[in-house]
Design an enzyme around this catalytic site. Structure first.
Site, PDB file in Angstrom:
ATOM      1  N   HIS A 184      25.659  36.025  43.674  1.00  0.00           N
ATOM      2  CA  HIS A 184      25.322  37.523  44.245  1.00  0.00           C
ATOM      3  C   HIS A 184      24.773  38.600  43.997  1.00  0.00           C
ATOM      4  CE1 HIS A 184      26.382  41.767  42.044  1.00  0.00           C
ATOM      5  NE2 HIS A 184      27.235  41.881  43.643  1.00  0.00           N
TER       6      HIS A 184
ATOM      7  N   HIS B 290      38.019  38.264  44.255  1.00  0.00           N
ATOM      8  CA  HIS B 290      36.563  39.032  44.160  1.00  0.00           C
ATOM      9  C   HIS B 290      35.844  37.800  43.099  1.00  0.00           C
ATOM     10  CE1 HIS B 290      33.813  41.468  42.104  1.00  0.00           C
ATOM     11  NE2 HIS B 290      32.778  41.701  43.423  1.00  0.00           N
TER      12      HIS B 290
END
Length: 267
Positions: A55, A13
């Site tokens: 992100h 991740h």
């Protein structure tokens, strides 16, 4: 060592994000060395329309800069330090472009690109941002050419619809954090490959729903190796973790879905 009755794809991740700065090539390299068979990372476009790996909608948290990604040029982004905030050992680590990430992953791992259209082009509404992002990703894939297997994911069906329009043969995955309600409708419209439910949605009823649709199931975010037996028993095909080293064991599955070669941008 963890023994699996069935092989799971281990997704890192944002890379090995507990051991290196998230969404950087350093984190991706560490993830592969720690046994990840896939890397999950976040893609958005900057002011010039180029796809970059970040992100947040701003650079504030993960670089030494400040400001919205959508308002910064690629040159401005590349001058930022995306590593020192994590540890001084990573000082000077740059914000990667999508093309660099595609080239890194070639021959090493599957890439799961989460499409972050909210931080995209300023012109127009959400549909325009979705389309701009999807087209930018498709163009990067064409430029790199012989890239490895790719999965495109998003929480937004509209974003995935834009990806389907730009990349008709792409493998798409719907991210879910609260329920699987409406999954059948989205799958019928977009021809999903997988569903990515949050760990709290991991139960027999919900997994059965996804299985009835013929979808693969990749669960996020799993940072406890003790949960792996439960996920295997439920029928998970993969798990996403911040720390692939926690799951050291037999070599992880790499891009085990059918036809895992290059996903062409047209077709």
């Amino acid at each position: 060592m963890i023994a699996h009755r069935r092989r799971l794809i281990l997704f890192a991740h944002r890379g090995a994000s507990t051991r290196a700065p998230e969404n950087t090539l350093a984190a991706f390299d560490r993830a592969v060395r720690d046994g990840a068979g896939a890397i999950e990372c976040d893609v958005q476009i900057c002011a010039g329309g180029q796809p970059v790996i970040l992100h947040d909608a701003t650079v504030d948290r993960t670089t030494n800069g400040r400001g919205a990604v959508a308002r910064m040029t690629l040159e401005q982004l590349r001058r930022l330090d995306a590593g020192a905030w994590f540890d001084r050992r990573f000082r000077g680590e740059p914000v990667p472009t999508l093309e660099e990430t595609l080239e890194f992953a070639r021959g090493r791992c599957l890439l799961n690109l989460e499409l972050k259209s909210g931080g995209g082009a300023r012109a127009g509404g959400t549909r325009a941002r979705d389309s701009a992002l999807a087209c930018a990703v498709a163009a990067a894939m064409r430029r790199v050419g012989d890239h490895g297997p790719i999965l495109l994911s998003s929480f937004s069906p509209a974003t995935l619809a834009a990806a389907r329009a730009a990349l008709p043969r792409a493998r798409l995955a719907l991210l879910l954090s609260r329920s699987l309600r409406g999954l059948h409708t989205v799958h019928r419209r977009l021809r999903l490959h997988a569903v990515h439910p949050h760990l709290r949605l991991a139960d027999p009823r919900r997994f059965a729903t996804a299985r009835r649709e013929g979808l693969r199931i990749h669960v996020w975010t799993v940072n406890d190796p003790a949960l792996i037996a439960r996920l295997v028993a439920l029928g998970a095909d993969g798990l996403m973790t911040d720390d692939p080293a926690l799951f050291r064991g037999p070599p992880p599955a790499r891009a085990t879905f059918p036809g895992a070669g290059r996903v062409g941008p047209t077709g």
